[in-house]
Design a protein around this motif. Structure first.
Motif, mmCIF file in Angstrom:
data_model
loop_
_atom_site.group_PDB
_atom_site.id
_atom_site.type_symbol
_atom_site.label_atom_id
_atom_site.label_comp_id
_atom_site.label_asym_id
_atom_site.label_seq_id
_atom_site.Cartn_x
_atom_site.Cartn_y
_atom_site.Cartn_z
ATOM 1 N N ARG A 103 35.801 81.109 8.940
ATOM 2 C CA ARG A 103 36.265 79.726 8.871
ATOM 3 C C ARG A 103 36.979 79.437 10.178
ATOM 4 N NH1 ARG A 103 40.037 77.634 3.954
ATOM 5 N NH2 ARG A 103 41.088 76.207 5.373
ATOM 6 N N ARG A 180 35.618 77.548 -5.544
ATOM 7 C CA ARG A 180 35.257 77.119 -4.192
ATOM 8 C C ARG A 180 34.468 78.238 -3.544
ATOM 9 N NH1 ARG A 180 40.968 74.275 -2.147
ATOM 10 N NH2 ARG A 180 41.090 72.925 -3.972
ATOM 11 N N GLU A 182 34.329 79.826 -0.965
ATOM 12 C CA GLU A 182 35.094 80.122 0.254
ATOM 13 C C GLU A 182 34.255 80.954 1.226
ATOM 14 O OE1 GLU A 182 38.104 79.175 1.097
ATOM 15 O OE2 GLU A 182 39.081 78.518 -0.749
ATOM 16 N N ILE A 189 44.552 88.505 -4.242
ATOM 17 C CA ILE A 189 44.250 87.304 -5.033
ATOM 18 C C ILE A 189 44.630 86.020 -4.308
ATOM 19 C CG2 ILE A 189 44.329 88.386 -7.302
ATOM 20 C CD1 ILE A 189 47.274 87.473 -7.503
ATOM 21 N N PHE A 190 44.958 86.112 -3.002
ATOM 22 C CA PHE A 190 45.372 84.916 -2.278
ATOM 23 C C PHE A 190 44.217 83.912 -2.165
ATOM 24 C CE2 PHE A 190 45.677 82.349 1.547
ATOM 25 C CZ PHE A 190 46.899 81.739 1.333
ATOM 26 N N ARG A 191 43.070 84.389 -1.727
ATOM 27 C CA ARG A 191 41.935 83.479 -1.576
ATOM 28 C C ARG A 191 40.727 84.080 -2.279
ATOM 29 N NH1 ARG A 191 41.505 79.429 1.539
ATOM 30 N NH2 ARG A 191 43.057 80.119 3.040
ATOM 31 N N THR A 192 40.346 83.456 -3.386
ATOM 32 C CA THR A 192 39.191 83.928 -4.147
ATOM 33 C C THR A 192 38.272 82.738 -4.384
ATOM 34 O OG1 THR A 192 40.518 83.548 -6.129
ATOM 35 C CG2 THR A 192 40.392 85.806 -5.328
ATOM 36 N N PHE A 195 39.545 80.615 -9.140
ATOM 37 C CA PHE A 195 41.001 80.722 -9.242
ATOM 38 C C PHE A 195 41.515 79.660 -10.200
ATOM 39 C CE2 PHE A 195 41.787 77.021 -6.517
ATOM 40 C CZ PHE A 195 40.608 76.949 -5.803
ATOM 41 N N GLN A 197 44.423 76.581 -11.127
ATOM 42 C CA GLN A 197 45.377 75.615 -10.571
ATOM 43 C C GLN A 197 46.215 74.998 -11.685
ATOM 44 O OE1 GLN A 197 42.595 72.855 -8.662
ATOM 45 N NE2 GLN A 197 43.319 73.567 -6.678
ATOM 46 N N LEU A 266 51.138 78.136 -0.077
ATOM 47 C CA LEU A 266 51.330 78.507 -1.479
ATOM 48 C C LEU A 266 50.942 77.320 -2.361
ATOM 49 C CD1 LEU A 266 52.534 80.428 -3.644
ATOM 50 C CD2 LEU A 266 54.794 79.531 -3.052
ATOM 51 N N TYR A 267 51.524 76.153 -2.079
ATOM 52 C CA TYR A 267 51.260 74.945 -2.862
ATOM 53 C C TYR A 267 51.079 73.745 -1.931
ATOM 54 C CZ TYR A 267 53.696 77.686 -6.509
ATOM 55 O OH TYR A 267 54.090 78.653 -7.389
ATOM 56 N N THR A 303 50.439 70.140 -6.445
ATOM 57 C CA THR A 303 49.451 71.118 -6.931
ATOM 58 C C THR A 303 49.903 72.543 -6.655
ATOM 59 O OG1 THR A 303 47.198 71.930 -6.619
ATOM 60 C CG2 THR A 303 48.087 70.645 -4.834
ATOM 61 N N TRP A 304 49.723 73.377 -7.689
ATOM 62 C CA TRP A 304 50.213 74.749 -7.634
ATOM 63 C C TRP A 304 49.038 75.699 -7.916
ATOM 64 C CZ3 TRP A 304 52.664 70.658 -9.914
ATOM 65 C CH2 TRP A 304 54.036 70.505 -9.796
ATOM 66 N N GLY A 305 48.832 76.682 -7.083
ATOM 67 C CA GLY A 305 47.835 77.711 -7.390
ATOM 68 C C GLY A 305 48.484 78.765 -8.283
ATOM 69 N N ARG A 308 48.166 82.368 -6.543
ATOM 70 C CA ARG A 308 49.098 82.501 -5.411
ATOM 71 C C ARG A 308 50.536 82.591 -5.926
ATOM 72 N NH1 ARG A 308 46.335 78.829 -0.531
ATOM 73 N NH2 ARG A 308 44.317 79.860 -0.744
HETATM 74 P P1 ATP Z 1 43.619 76.590 1.959
HETATM 75 O O1 ATP Z 1 44.037 75.755 3.158
HETATM 76 O O2 ATP Z 1 44.422 77.861 1.789
HETATM 77 O O3 ATP Z 1 42.144 76.791 1.836
HETATM 78 P P2 ATP Z 1 43.717 74.162 0.448
HETATM 79 O O4 ATP Z 1 44.654 73.342 1.267
HETATM 80 O O5 ATP Z 1 42.263 73.920 0.544
HETATM 81 O O6 ATP Z 1 44.029 75.739 0.663
HETATM 82 P P3 ATP Z 1 44.297 72.745 -1.958
HETATM 83 O O7 ATP Z 1 43.012 72.021 -1.952
HETATM 84 O O8 ATP Z 1 45.546 72.028 -1.587
HETATM 85 O O9 ATP Z 1 44.172 74.071 -1.076
HETATM 86 O O10 ATP Z 1 44.456 73.443 -3.382
HETATM 87 C C1 ATP Z 1 45.656 73.412 -4.116
HETATM 88 C C2 ATP Z 1 46.192 74.817 -4.383
HETATM 89 O O11 ATP Z 1 45.202 75.634 -4.997
HETATM 90 C C3 ATP Z 1 46.574 75.579 -3.114
HETATM 91 O O12 ATP Z 1 47.866 75.217 -2.666
HETATM 92 C C4 ATP Z 1 46.506 77.003 -3.591
HETATM 93 O O13 ATP Z 1 47.686 77.372 -4.272
HETATM 94 C C5 ATP Z 1 45.353 76.978 -4.578
HETATM 95 N N1 ATP Z 1 44.102 77.443 -3.940
HETATM 96 C C6 ATP Z 1 43.261 76.739 -3.168
HETATM 97 N N2 ATP Z 1 42.193 77.456 -2.781
HETATM 98 C C7 ATP Z 1 42.369 78.691 -3.355
HETATM 99 C C8 ATP Z 1 41.592 79.887 -3.340
HETATM 100 N N3 ATP Z 1 40.421 79.956 -2.718
HETATM 101 N N4 ATP Z 1 42.069 80.954 -4.018
HETATM 102 C C9 ATP Z 1 43.247 80.892 -4.699
HETATM 103 N N5 ATP Z 1 44.001 79.781 -4.742
HETATM 104 C C10 ATP Z 1 43.585 78.682 -4.094
#
Ligand code: ATP
Length: 430
Positions: A103, A180, A182, A189-192, A195, A197, A266-267, A303-305, A308
């Protein structure tokens, strides 16, 4: 903490999660699947505690909120109208040499991080995960797993309004899975790609947006510090500049957290204007007859993940003290609130009494029972999973009807009468 210690920390957390049943690699016996993870018996408790604390705080305890739980596969027209089919994409770059993909906006330098090769021109890659609904696989049966829970709150807006007769301002909250595709999932588990929300769409009149935005900003801080127990110094606000925000947003703040692998989102908190409701409804969907109002409400979206949140909580809670590892979870989040032990496994009268205490407490709390090994080992085993209190039933218990209660954080022990246990724990755990 030094950089190496930080990268070691995440390895230690991943290993603890696996060893104690918080989080396992998904489909592990088949070699896993692209950074997917399964929550085990303790992980699901921790995650559910976070979700229920959120629902309690933001839906039940507020007068201006209701909840929904919508289908996660929606009519594809939703994604057409919301702009996701056209705009929900990340810039993808491919290395000319090793053909790995990245990315672009997450790369520090404009070269391949794996082989230092030259990168091709970026292409926009849509993150919507596609599938087919029904037995025929053609263009008409394409549907998408929702990439955010938010759209259901817009699409159901009128149904919620008609059934609850709400007046502005009010919000709709929802917890659920999002998907998503990704480009580079990772960091545990940060980016999967799958997930969860927790999202709120808070409907207002346009002129109120700045105050409401500020109200939710404060609420999000309070959630992070008071409920999750994160430290203020590890949380940072990032005001997303023009041109970098999502297609629907006029103002966005990301709340970033100092994870062991760096400062990351995080959010988020966004002012989505009336973009979504205008795209979904031909007529203004909100009417207040007494006030003579008919309008498209504007929306502030915190919005809260969930995942995360779990990860930040684990990073905050993990600590090593001499020979023990302790998860210093806030008691409201701990998978088990209390553990009960008989001093000796081979004394039936102790085991029986301990079982009685265990079953009585189980009506009120999540309780573990352990009779293996010696007391010291059992304490350490409970410390590692964050259990705030351990109770030992010993020979004096049989005489005096009291037990030893040991505190996870101070390791102090005190004698408490069995009849007073419930009130003692309720006070300590609240
Ligand atoms: P990033 O920039 O990290 O890709 P984003 O800005 O696209 O995130 P949002 O669309 O704002 O994320 O999504 C709202 C919340 O969902 C994020 O703040 C995060 O906590 C959670 N989130 C988003 N994408 C993921 C993911 N691929 N895996 C886990 N949690 C996610």
């Amino acid at each position: 903490m030094a950089k190496e210690e930080k990268s070691e920390l995440i390895d230690k957390i991943v290993s603890l999660c696996k060893r104690r049943g918080f989080i396992f690699p998904g489909s592990e016996i088949y070699g896993g699947l692209a950074n997917s993870w399964d929550y085990g018996p303790l992980g699901v408790e921790l995650k559910n505690n976070i979700k229920s604390a959120w629902w309690e705080r933001f839906v039940h305890q507020r007068d201006d909120m209701v909840g929904i739980d919508a289908a996660l596969i929606m009519n594809p027209k939703v994604w057409q109208a919301s702009g996701h089919l056209e705009n929900f994409s990340d810039p993808l770059v491919e290395c000319k040499k090793c053909h790995h993909r990245f990315r672009k906006d997450l790369l520090e330098k404009n070269i391949c991080p794996d082989c230092k090769g030259e990168l091709m021109e970026p292409k926009q890659f849509n993150l919507m995960l596609k599938t087919f609904l029904g037995p025929v696989e053609n263009d008409d049966s394409i549907v998408y797993f929702r990439p955010e829970t938010a759209q259901a709150m817009f699409v159901d807006f009128k149904n919620v309004l008609d059934t609850t007769r709400r007046k502005l301002p009010f919000g709709i909250g929802q917890i659920g899975k999002a998907f998503r595709n990704e480009i580079t999932p990772g960091n545990f588990i940060f980016r999967t790609r799958e997930f969860e929300q927790m999202e709120i769409e808070y409907f207002i009149k346009e002129e109120e947006w700045k105050n409401v935005f500020e109200m939710w900003r404060k609420e999000m801080w309070s959630w992070m510090t008071d409920v999750l127990g994160l430290q203020e110094k590890d949380i940072h606000e990032l005001d997303i500049p023009d041109g970098e925000r999502a297609h629907y947003s006029k103002k966005t703040i990301d709340f970033e957290y100092d994870f062991p692998f760096g400062r990351k989102e995080l959010y988020g908190l966004a002012y989505r204007t009336d973009f979504d409701l205008k795209n979904h409804f031909k007529e203004p969907p909100y009417e207040n007859v007494e006030a003579g109002e008919k309008l498209y409400p504007h929306v502030v979206e915190p919005t809260w993940g969930v995942d995360r949140s779990v990860l930040a909580v684990l990073c905050q809670a993990y600590s090593e003290e001499e020979e023990r590892i302790v998860l210093k979870l806030k008691p409201n989040l701990a998978p088990y609130k209390v553990a009960v032990f008989p001093l000796l496994k081979n004394k039936p009268e102790l085991v029986k009494k301990a079982q009685e205490v265990y079953h009585a407490l189980k009506k009120e709390f999540t309780v573990a029972f352990d009779e293996r090994g010696n007391i010291g080992k059992r304490y350490y085993s409970q410390d590692e999973i964050g259990t705030p209190f351990c109770i030992t039933v010993d020979f004096d218990t049989l005489e005096n009807d009291d037990v030893t209660v040991r505190d996870r954080d101070t390791m102090k022990q005190e004698r408490i009468k069995i009849k007073d246990l419930q009130i003692f724990l309720t006070n300590k755990l609240s």
